[in-house]
Design an enzyme around this catalytic site. Structure first.
Site, PDB file in Angstrom:
ATOM      1  N   PHE A 152       0.816  -1.226   0.000  1.00  0.00           N
ATOM      2  CA  PHE A 152       0.000   0.000   0.000  1.00  0.00           C
ATOM      3  C   PHE A 152       0.846   1.272   0.000  1.00  0.00           C
ATOM      4  O   PHE A 152       0.381   2.333  -0.395  1.00  0.00           O
ATOM      5  CB  PHE A 152      -0.939   0.013   1.218  1.00  0.00           C
ATOM      6  CG  PHE A 152      -0.285   0.457   2.511  1.00  0.00           C
ATOM      7  CD1 PHE A 152      -0.173   1.810   2.829  1.00  0.00           C
ATOM      8  CD2 PHE A 152       0.254  -0.480   3.401  1.00  0.00           C
ATOM      9  CE1 PHE A 152       0.441   2.222   4.009  1.00  0.00           C
ATOM     10  CE2 PHE A 152       0.869  -0.068   4.580  1.00  0.00           C
ATOM     11  CZ  PHE A 152       0.972   1.281   4.887  1.00  0.00           C
ATOM     12  N   LYS A 176      -1.046  -6.937  -9.378  1.00  0.00           N
ATOM     13  CA  LYS A 176      -2.042  -7.019  -8.290  1.00  0.00           C
ATOM     14  C   LYS A 176      -1.615  -5.979  -7.264  1.00  0.00           C
ATOM     15  O   LYS A 176      -0.765  -6.232  -6.424  1.00  0.00           O
ATOM     16  CB  LYS A 176      -2.016  -8.427  -7.683  1.00  0.00           C
ATOM     17  CG  LYS A 176      -3.303  -8.862  -6.995  1.00  0.00           C
ATOM     18  CD  LYS A 176      -3.787  -7.969  -5.886  1.00  0.00           C
ATOM     19  CE  LYS A 176      -3.050  -8.175  -4.582  1.00  0.00           C
ATOM     20  NZ  LYS A 176      -3.424  -7.160  -3.555  1.00  0.00           N
ATOM     21  N   GLU A 179      -4.942  -3.530  -2.094  1.00  0.00           N
ATOM     22  CA  GLU A 179      -6.376  -3.232  -2.060  1.00  0.00           C
ATOM     23  C   GLU A 179      -6.662  -1.956  -1.266  1.00  0.00           C
ATOM     24  O   GLU A 179      -7.769  -1.437  -1.286  1.00  0.00           O
ATOM     25  CB  GLU A 179      -7.162  -4.428  -1.485  1.00  0.00           C
ATOM     26  CG  GLU A 179      -6.837  -4.804  -0.040  1.00  0.00           C
ATOM     27  CD  GLU A 179      -5.594  -5.684   0.120  1.00  0.00           C
ATOM     28  OE1 GLU A 179      -4.644  -5.553  -0.679  1.00  0.00           O
ATOM     29  OE2 GLU A 179      -5.573  -6.478   1.079  1.00  0.00           O
ATOM     30  N   ARG A 180      -5.656  -1.440  -0.534  1.00  0.00           N
ATOM     31  CA  ARG A 180      -5.885  -0.216   0.243  1.00  0.00           C
ATOM     32  C   ARG A 180      -5.612   1.041  -0.592  1.00  0.00           C
ATOM     33  O   ARG A 180      -6.133   2.102  -0.304  1.00  0.00           O
ATOM     34  CB  ARG A 180      -5.001  -0.233   1.487  1.00  0.00           C
ATOM     35  CG  ARG A 180      -5.545  -1.205   2.526  1.00  0.00           C
ATOM     36  CD  ARG A 180      -4.669  -1.283   3.735  1.00  0.00           C
ATOM     37  NE  ARG A 180      -3.645  -2.311   3.584  1.00  0.00           N
ATOM     38  CZ  ARG A 180      -2.653  -2.514   4.433  1.00  0.00           C
ATOM     39  NH1 ARG A 180      -2.534  -1.748   5.487  1.00  0.00           N
ATOM     40  NH2 ARG A 180      -1.772  -3.471   4.235  1.00  0.00           N
ATOM     41  N   SER A 229       5.170  -7.140   3.313  1.00  0.00           N
ATOM     42  CA  SER A 229       5.670  -7.524   4.642  1.00  0.00           C
ATOM     43  C   SER A 229       6.408  -8.865   4.575  1.00  0.00           C
ATOM     44  O   SER A 229       6.173  -9.675   3.672  1.00  0.00           O
ATOM     45  CB  SER A 229       4.508  -7.603   5.617  1.00  0.00           C
ATOM     46  OG  SER A 229       3.580  -8.568   5.155  1.00  0.00           O
ATOM     47  N   CYS A 284       9.495   1.400   3.835  1.00  0.00           N
ATOM     48  CA  CYS A 284      10.378   0.269   4.179  1.00  0.00           C
ATOM     49  C   CYS A 284      11.793   0.757   4.436  1.00  0.00           C
ATOM     50  O   CYS A 284      12.603   0.040   5.000  1.00  0.00           O
ATOM     51  CB  CYS A 284      10.379  -0.751   3.068  1.00  0.00           C
ATOM     52  SG  CYS A 284      11.139  -0.129   1.585  1.00  0.00           S
ATOM     53  N   GLU A 385       8.770  -4.630  13.147  1.00  0.00           N
ATOM     54  CA  GLU A 385       8.597  -3.486  12.246  1.00  0.00           C
ATOM     55  C   GLU A 385       7.268  -2.833  12.615  1.00  0.00           C
ATOM     56  O   GLU A 385       6.212  -3.441  12.476  1.00  0.00           O
ATOM     57  CB  GLU A 385       8.553  -3.956  10.788  1.00  0.00           C
ATOM     58  CG  GLU A 385       8.361  -2.811   9.830  1.00  0.00           C
ATOM     59  CD  GLU A 385       8.171  -3.257   8.381  1.00  0.00           C
ATOM     60  OE1 GLU A 385       7.430  -4.207   8.142  1.00  0.00           O
ATOM     61  OE2 GLU A 385       8.778  -2.620   7.502  1.00  0.00           O
TER      62      GLU A 385
HETATM   63  P1  NAD Z   1       1.358  -6.668   2.953  1.00  0.00           P
HETATM   64  O1  NAD Z   1       2.375  -7.746   3.022  1.00  0.00           O
HETATM   65  O2  NAD Z   1       0.215  -6.706   3.895  1.00  0.00           O
HETATM   66  O3  NAD Z   1       0.681  -6.645   1.485  1.00  0.00           O
HETATM   67  C1  NAD Z   1       1.472  -6.616   0.319  1.00  0.00           C
HETATM   68  C2  NAD Z   1       0.685  -7.268  -0.813  1.00  0.00           C
HETATM   69  O4  NAD Z   1       0.439  -8.638  -0.489  1.00  0.00           O
HETATM   70  C3  NAD Z   1      -0.675  -6.623  -1.053  1.00  0.00           C
HETATM   71  O5  NAD Z   1      -0.892  -6.569  -2.433  1.00  0.00           O
HETATM   72  C4  NAD Z   1      -1.637  -7.566  -0.362  1.00  0.00           C
HETATM   73  O6  NAD Z   1      -2.922  -7.604  -0.951  1.00  0.00           O
HETATM   74  C5  NAD Z   1      -0.955  -8.914  -0.491  1.00  0.00           C
HETATM   75  N1  NAD Z   1      -1.233  -9.805   0.640  1.00  0.00           N
HETATM   76  C6  NAD Z   1      -1.453  -9.445   1.935  1.00  0.00           C
HETATM   77  N2  NAD Z   1      -1.629 -10.536   2.702  1.00  0.00           N
HETATM   78  C7  NAD Z   1      -1.517 -11.600   1.894  1.00  0.00           C
HETATM   79  C8  NAD Z   1      -1.596 -13.008   2.114  1.00  0.00           C
HETATM   80  N3  NAD Z   1      -1.827 -13.522   3.311  1.00  0.00           N
HETATM   81  N4  NAD Z   1      -1.417 -13.826   1.052  1.00  0.00           N
HETATM   82  C9  NAD Z   1      -1.171 -13.322  -0.171  1.00  0.00           C
HETATM   83  N5  NAD Z   1      -1.098 -11.994  -0.435  1.00  0.00           N
HETATM   84  C10 NAD Z   1      -1.261 -11.148   0.576  1.00  0.00           C
HETATM   85  O7  NAD Z   1       2.145  -5.281   3.033  1.00  0.00           O
HETATM   86  P2  NAD Z   1       1.552  -3.809   3.140  1.00  0.00           P
HETATM   87  O8  NAD Z   1       0.963  -3.615   4.495  1.00  0.00           O
HETATM   88  O9  NAD Z   1       0.721  -3.502   1.955  1.00  0.00           O
HETATM   89  O10 NAD Z   1       2.891  -2.947   3.000  1.00  0.00           O
HETATM   90  C11 NAD Z   1       3.737  -2.664   4.076  1.00  0.00           C
HETATM   91  C12 NAD Z   1       4.868  -3.660   4.146  1.00  0.00           C
HETATM   92  O11 NAD Z   1       5.589  -3.660   2.920  1.00  0.00           O
HETATM   93  C13 NAD Z   1       5.893  -3.315   5.208  1.00  0.00           C
HETATM   94  O12 NAD Z   1       6.291  -4.490   5.844  1.00  0.00           O
HETATM   95  C14 NAD Z   1       7.046  -2.712   4.421  1.00  0.00           C
HETATM   96  O13 NAD Z   1       8.309  -2.817   5.018  1.00  0.00           O
HETATM   97  C15 NAD Z   1       6.979  -3.520   3.183  1.00  0.00           C
HETATM   98  N6  NAD Z   1       7.654  -2.846   2.084  1.00  0.00           N
HETATM   99  C16 NAD Z   1       8.870  -3.309   1.727  1.00  0.00           C
HETATM  100  C17 NAD Z   1       9.562  -2.678   0.726  1.00  0.00           C
HETATM  101  C18 NAD Z   1      10.915  -3.169   0.319  1.00  0.00           C
HETATM  102  O14 NAD Z   1      11.401  -2.699  -0.676  1.00  0.00           O
HETATM  103  N7  NAD Z   1      11.537  -4.077   1.026  1.00  0.00           N
HETATM  104  C19 NAD Z   1       9.011  -1.559   0.077  1.00  0.00           C
HETATM  105  C20 NAD Z   1       7.748  -1.121   0.462  1.00  0.00           C
HETATM  106  C21 NAD Z   1       7.074  -1.778   1.471  1.00  0.00           C
END
Ligand code: NAD
Length: 498
Positions: A152, A176, A179-180, A229, A284, A385
């Site tokens: 997001f 994909k 969704e937020r 994440s 991140c 985190e």
């Molecule tokens: P998230 O892991 O909740 O979601 C990321 C994506 O995965 C979304 O598209 C979501 O719909 C999907 N998703 C969520 N739960 C899932 C599941 N159980 N099974 C399959 N798909 C699923 O992350 P977020 O809250 O959207 O973003 C924040 C996180 O992203 C933080 O941990 C941040 O550190 C990380 N991030 C990392 C980087 C990097 O470059 N390392 C960059 C940006 C964000």
């Protein structure tokens, strides 16, 4: 009450409303109000997008790289022309300030600029006369249909870490998005179409786990790029590699900034405030831990406290705001509970932003910045985190202890050291177990002609994103050995040697 508008999919060059499936709510974090609903794709709709991408692949991968690059040039110009509309869409769904939203778009455009050089980047290697009358050349070819799953917090930049590289190398794509924060994905689809991208080459399906799982299990998807994440990154990596797919899965982080006794403290404090509280800590690469070395801790905390209290919080469309709200009320509650935990664990809460309310926006998901002192490695607020405006200060005796602290953490995304001593900086750079390192630079996000990625549990897979790593990830090496004989060739039964 008005029915909120519905955000849906983009398949085969068309906006596609969808026929069923669940829906989710999209909020304006500054007001706390629902502003749209997002339709989640069914498995059949995901298959439709993959089918469109698979059908578009033969022609797109055969399109000369120079022509693909020309579409990237157009796309870059269109992103620039539509910067304000894109930034507004980001701010209204994510909450970050409009200036920060423009910043993420510019960082995304840098990857498009890099992809404009694809004819050069895809140039193969040629060896003349590797044997008598024999030459060898290597080429990199596109993989096929690839998918991107994005978080997001960067609705434009993170998709642009993937899309230009994947398309320029000749792949077709299914995105994909989160969704937020789903709206920007459809704007990107429209701009790519305006830039001349053929139908089916780029597709968007909205949704959550069901959509992701459908992508992970479809044998037509050759590679998955994921950013999000760590638990989800690990799940995606293990599931998709078991299906034989190539995967790069970037996860979460806990980034330290080490302040050496010889550092310019005022500079370090300014850097910590921007890197800790920019985008309300929802980055991140946010710095969440200040490591004060030697005796600098007390003075550093005093400066940080003063600067933390001066942060201007407002709704993100305000051009003068430093920090906006958090993305959802659930995330707000989670961040607040981490701060409660830190207090219960015995850390000193120097600045407490938990009860902050913005006048006129009382229902918004705002939280004030929180500054903790006397944080220790055993505390949950150090290990986890938090992904919010919470900065922890820790005190260590010397450089060796600071390095050990950073290296013992499970995450290894970014890190910084502030010092005036070149040898200290060099030793730190050589021995720190982190993928991206800043020397007097708090957020060392590499420029597009380098590559972005963490170590340890911040990245699953072998390749970082964009830059030369992106070209390698989205292409497969093929090596062709050629002979054009003008005489009869003898049958050979032994292993050929040149
Ligand atoms: P998230 O892991 O909740 O979601 C990321 C994506 O995965 C979304 O598209 C979501 O719909 C999907 N998703 C969520 N739960 C899932 C599941 N159980 N099974 C399959 N798909 C699923 O992350 P977020 O809250 O959207 O973003 C924040 C996180 O992203 C933080 O941990 C941040 O550190 C990380 N991030 C990392 C980087 C990097 O470059 N390392 C960059 C940006 C964000």
């Amino acid at each position: 009450m008005n029915t909120p508008h519905t955000i849906a999919h983009y398949i085969n060059g068309q906006h596609y409303a969808g026929t069923g499936g669940d829906t989710g709510l999209v909020y304006n974090p500054a007001t706390g109000q629902t502003q749209a609903q997002v339709r989640y794709a069914t498995a059949d709709e995901v298959h439709l997008a993959i089918t469109a991408a698979a059908a578009a692949f033969p022609a797109w991968s055969a399109t000369p790289p120079l022509k693909r690059a020309r579409i990237m040039f157009q796309f870059k110009a269109l992103l620039e022309q539509n910067m304000n509309a894109l930034a507004r869409a980001i701010t209204l769904e994510h909450g970050k300030t409009i200036n920060d939203a423009r910043g993420e778009i510019i960082r995304g455009i840098e990857v498009v600029e890099f992809a404009c050089g694809i004819p050069h980047l895809l140039k193969g290697e040629f060896s003349d006369q590797v044997g008598a009358g024999i030459d060898t050349h290597s080429v990199r070819q596109a993989l096929g249909v690839v998918a991107g799953i994005t978080p997001f917090n960067f609705p434009v930049m993170v998709p642009l870490w993937m899309i230009p590289m994947a398309l320029a190398t000749g792949n077709t794509f299914v995105l994909k998005p989160s969704e937020r924060t789903p709206s920007a994905s459809l704007m990107i689809a429209d701009l790519l179409a305006q830039a001349g991208l053929p139908a089916g080459v780029f597709n968007v399906v909205q949704g959550d786990k069901l959509v992701v799982d459908t992508l992970l299990h479809d044998s037509r998807i050759q590679a998955i790029s994921f950013v999000g994440s760590t638990p989800v990154a690990e799940y995606i990596y293990t599931t998709a590699t078991a299906q034989g797919k190539r995967v790069q899965a970037l996860g979460g982080a806990k980034n330290h900034l080490v302040v050496m006794p010889d550092a310019d403290l005022a500079q370090a404090a300014d850097a910590l405030i921007g890197a800790g509280f920019g985008s309300a800590g929802e980055r991140c690469m946010a710095i969440t831990v200040a490591v004060a070395v030697g005796g600098v801790g007390a003075s550093l905390v005093a400066q940080l406290a003063e600067k933390t209290r001066a942060i201007r919080i407002n709704q993100g469309l305000d051009e003068h705001a430093d920090m906006g709200p958090l993305v959802t009320s659930q995330h707000h509650a989670k961040v607040k509970s981490y701060v409660d935990t830190g207090v219960a664990e015995g850390a000193t809460l120097v600045v407490d932003g938990r009860d902050f309310k913005l006048a006129g926006h009382e229902a918004g998901f705002f939280m004030g910045p929180c500054l903790f002192d006397q944080v220790t490695p055993a505390m949950k607020i150090y290990q986890a985190e938090i992904f919010g405006p919470v900065l922890c200060v820790m005190h260590v005796a010397d450089f060796t202890a600071a390095l050990k602290l950073v290296n013992d953490h499970e995450y290894g995304n970014g890190v910084a050291i502030f010092t005036r001593d070149g040898n200290t900086a060099r030793e730190f750079g050589r021995h720190v177990q982190v993928g991206m390192v800043g020397v007097n630079v708090p957020i060392p996000v590499p420029i597009a002609f380098h590559s972005f990625g963490g170590w340890k549990r911040s990245l699953f897979g072998d390749h970082h994103v964009y830059g030369a790593e992106g070209v390698r990830f989205y292409s497969r090496l093929k090596t062709i050995t050629t002979r054009w004989p003008n005489t009869q060739i003898a049958t050979e039964f032994v292993m050929p040697t040149m």
